[in-house]
Design an enzyme around this catalytic site. Structure first.
Site, PDB file in Angstrom:
ATOM      1  N   LYS A 112      22.465 -61.678 -80.716  1.00  0.00           N
ATOM      2  CA  LYS A 112      22.614 -59.834 -81.379  1.00  0.00           C
ATOM      3  C   LYS A 112      22.949 -59.189 -83.043  1.00  0.00           C
ATOM      4  O   LYS A 112      21.842 -58.605 -83.167  1.00  0.00           O
ATOM      5  CB  LYS A 112      23.048 -59.443 -80.588  1.00  0.00           C
ATOM      6  CG  LYS A 112      23.067 -59.403 -79.297  1.00  0.00           C
ATOM      7  CD  LYS A 112      23.335 -57.929 -77.467  1.00  0.00           C
ATOM      8  CE  LYS A 112      22.930 -58.520 -76.398  1.00  0.00           C
ATOM      9  NZ  LYS A 112      22.503 -59.558 -75.955  1.00  0.00           N
TER      10      LYS A 112
HETATM   11  C1  LIG Z   1      21.860 -59.976 -74.680  1.00  0.00           C
HETATM   12  C2  LIG Z   1      21.668 -61.388 -74.616  1.00  0.00           C
HETATM   13  C3  LIG Z   1      21.344 -61.813 -74.189  1.00  0.00           C
HETATM   14  C4  LIG Z   1      20.051 -61.070 -73.082  1.00  0.00           C
HETATM   15  O1  LIG Z   1      19.070 -61.090 -74.606  1.00  0.00           O
HETATM   16  P1  LIG Z   1      17.676 -59.829 -73.546  1.00  0.00           P
HETATM   17  O2  LIG Z   1      17.063 -59.075 -75.192  1.00  0.00           O
HETATM   18  O3  LIG Z   1      18.449 -58.578 -72.884  1.00  0.00           O
HETATM   19  O4  LIG Z   1      16.885 -60.587 -73.362  1.00  0.00           O
HETATM   20  C5  LIG Z   1      21.341 -63.783 -73.717  1.00  0.00           C
HETATM   21  N1  LIG Z   1      22.272 -64.483 -74.154  1.00  0.00           N
HETATM   22  C6  LIG Z   1      22.625 -63.619 -74.921  1.00  0.00           C
HETATM   23  C7  LIG Z   1      23.726 -64.777 -75.193  1.00  0.00           C
HETATM   24  C8  LIG Z   1      22.905 -61.803 -75.297  1.00  0.00           C
HETATM   25  O5  LIG Z   1      24.104 -62.047 -75.944  1.00  0.00           O
END
Ligand SMILES: *Cc1c(COP(=O)(O)O)cnc(C)c1O
Length: 468
Positions: A112
């Site tokens: 993120k």
């Molecule tokens: C947010 C997150 C996901 C999921 O990602 P999306 O974009 O919501 O599909 C997967 N793994 C981790 C570690 C995350 O923080």
């Protein structure tokens, strides 16, 4: 470049308005009016660029004339300067044509950061141009809060208040939020559950007078800008492995469908992608849909991969919009039926077309731990539970005709040390640049789960900061 809503009735907006708006007024999500297209010769020219320059190039057509490309380059260079790996998004080879794309070298060790570090700066840039300030308010059960705080810290035009349930987030997660030393960051430890925190945030957004007075905003996962920025790492990985001369397959652990939709976006603007493989945990609404053609909600169960413990994948609506040939009104009625009945099918022909590009695989917690153990034994690498799910999905389903498979690693193993240690007997260590996390001083305010107490706190902290 303008943006339209997936539900067909909200007005179209330019990039900067979409950035600040979040959800469209008709309840839909914003998508580009048309997908820009990079020709093969243009894709070849991206080879060898720094990650920051590559990102600026990829997002420029989506931003349009609202921000100068030279400013985008500066923003991207600044955003990625502090990452813990010089390649920013390095590829690691795990076997013959099996690769891992490591997206955990940012400040909070999850993928993120790659989008939010840019998006926080874009917010600041646009707000300063307009002479405005905003207040970001959010609730977190752990992970998104720290990434949002790191993205907004020290930004001039933003204040950020993050509510977490006191004593109910892990120590790493809490410290990643509370040790951030910045005058515009406020951590609220609420005496209650995560649901209480979410209810408080919702109530603040529903209090129109309060919302307008402090210009409340969110940086949630439906924001188009996050998707757009994520497209860059799919290009970076593909270029390193021979694109555009060679097509590839990506395997992505999926929750809200944001990350894998960015891969779809990369394909739409010209990257050769054979197949997109979705990995899910026991909250498997998407893999059930891909398997049987019916999308049906089920109660959320807690798993070892909490960032994928999601009942409805909000960004999936962006994909449906494309498969409904961009008929927003029709999609609006389909989504309304889904909301009412909790289940919907989109037609066999449409489902088959989706299956032509997407495939899905589900793992429960035991299977996830088994993958972590196996990969550690075979390669010496430690995977976090989310990344393990993506990797296994890629291994099981593979790429068509020997297409190389790139599994996307979305978190550093040290973010989930208990699960990793349980699976391998090895406790993953934080990278050296974060090693002092347990020594830094924490700053947070403890508040009761009470709306007026939280609102008073925010109003007091914002007094004196000029709202335009
Ligand atoms: C947010 C997150 C996901 C999921 O990602 P999306 O974009 O919501 O599909 C997967 N793994 C981790 C570690 C995350 O923080």
């Amino acid at each position: 470049m303008r943006y339209v809503s997936t539900r067909g009735t909200a007005p179209s907006l330019p990039f900067d308005d979409v950035l600040l708006a979040g959800l469209a007024r008709d309840g839909g999500l914003y998508v580009p009016e048309t997908w820009p297209r990079l020709a093969r010769t243009e894709i070849r020219k991206l080879r060898g660029l720094s990650y920051a320059d590559l990102t600026a190039r990829v997002i420029a057509p989506f931003v349009g004339d609202r921000i100068r490309e030279s400013d985008l380059v500066k923003i991207a260079e600044d955003a990625y300067a502090g990452f813990g790996h010089s390649a920013v998004a390095p590829l690691k080879q795990l076997g013959a044509d099996r690769w891992l794309l490591e997206l955990f070298h940012g400040p909070t060790l999850s993928f993120k950061d790659y989008a939010l570090q840019i998006v926080g700066r874009l917010f600041d840039h646009v707000l300063r141009q307009r002479g405005q300030r905003i207040t970001i308010v959010g609730a977190t059960s752990g992970d998104t809060g720290s990434a949002a705080i790191e993205a907004c810290r020290d930004r001039e035009a933003i204040d950020i208040f993050i509510l977490h349930p006191k004593g109910r987030v892990s120590e790493v997660q809490r410290r990643q939020m509370t040790t951030v030393e910045s005058p515009n960051v406020f951590n609220l430890a609420v005496e209650g559950t995560f649901d209480d925190c979410q209810d408080l945030v919702k109530a603040m957004f529903n209090d129109t007078a309060f919302r307008d007075r402090h210009r409340l905003s969110a940086v949630n996962s439906i924001n188009w800008a996050r998707i757009m920025v994520q497209i860059a790492y799919y290009f970076a990985a593909a270029l390193a492995l021979g694109a555009p001369e060679r097509k590839l397959t990506f395997a992505v652990p999926t929750g809200n469908f944001g990350n894998v939709f960015a891969a779809y976006g990369a394909r739409r603007i010209g990257l050769g992608i054979d197949r997109l493989i979705i990995g899910s945990n026991s909250n498997d609404i998407l893999t059930r849909f891909l398997g049987g053609g019916v999308m049906e909600t089920a109660p959320v169960v807690p798993t070892l991969s909490p960032s994928m413990d999601i009942q409805i994948s909000s960004n999936f609506e962006r994909l449906l919009f494309e498969y409904y040939r961009r008929d927003g009104r029709k999609l609006a009625s389909v989504m309304e039926r889904f909301r009412r009945e909790g289940a919907v099918a989109f037609g066999t022909a449409r489902w088959r077309r989706m299956r032509g590009l997407f495939d899905g695989y589900r793992l429960d917690d035991e299977e996830t731990k088994e993958v972590i153990r196996q990969v550690h034994e075979e390669t010496g690498e430690l995977l976090d539970p989310h990344s393990a799910i993506g990797l296994k999905a890629g291994r099981e389903l593979g790429g068509p005709g020997g297409s190389p498979v790139i599994a996307v690693a979305t978190a550093h193993p040290a973010k989930f040390p208990d699960a990793v240690e349980d699976a391998t007997g090895v406790r993953p260590q934080l990278p050296p640049r974060l090693a002092d996390l347990y020594k830094l001083k924490e700053k947070m305010s403890v508040l009761p789960a009470d709306l007026s107490a939280v609102q008073d706190f925010i109003t007091t902290r914002l007094a004196g900061k000029v709202a335009a």
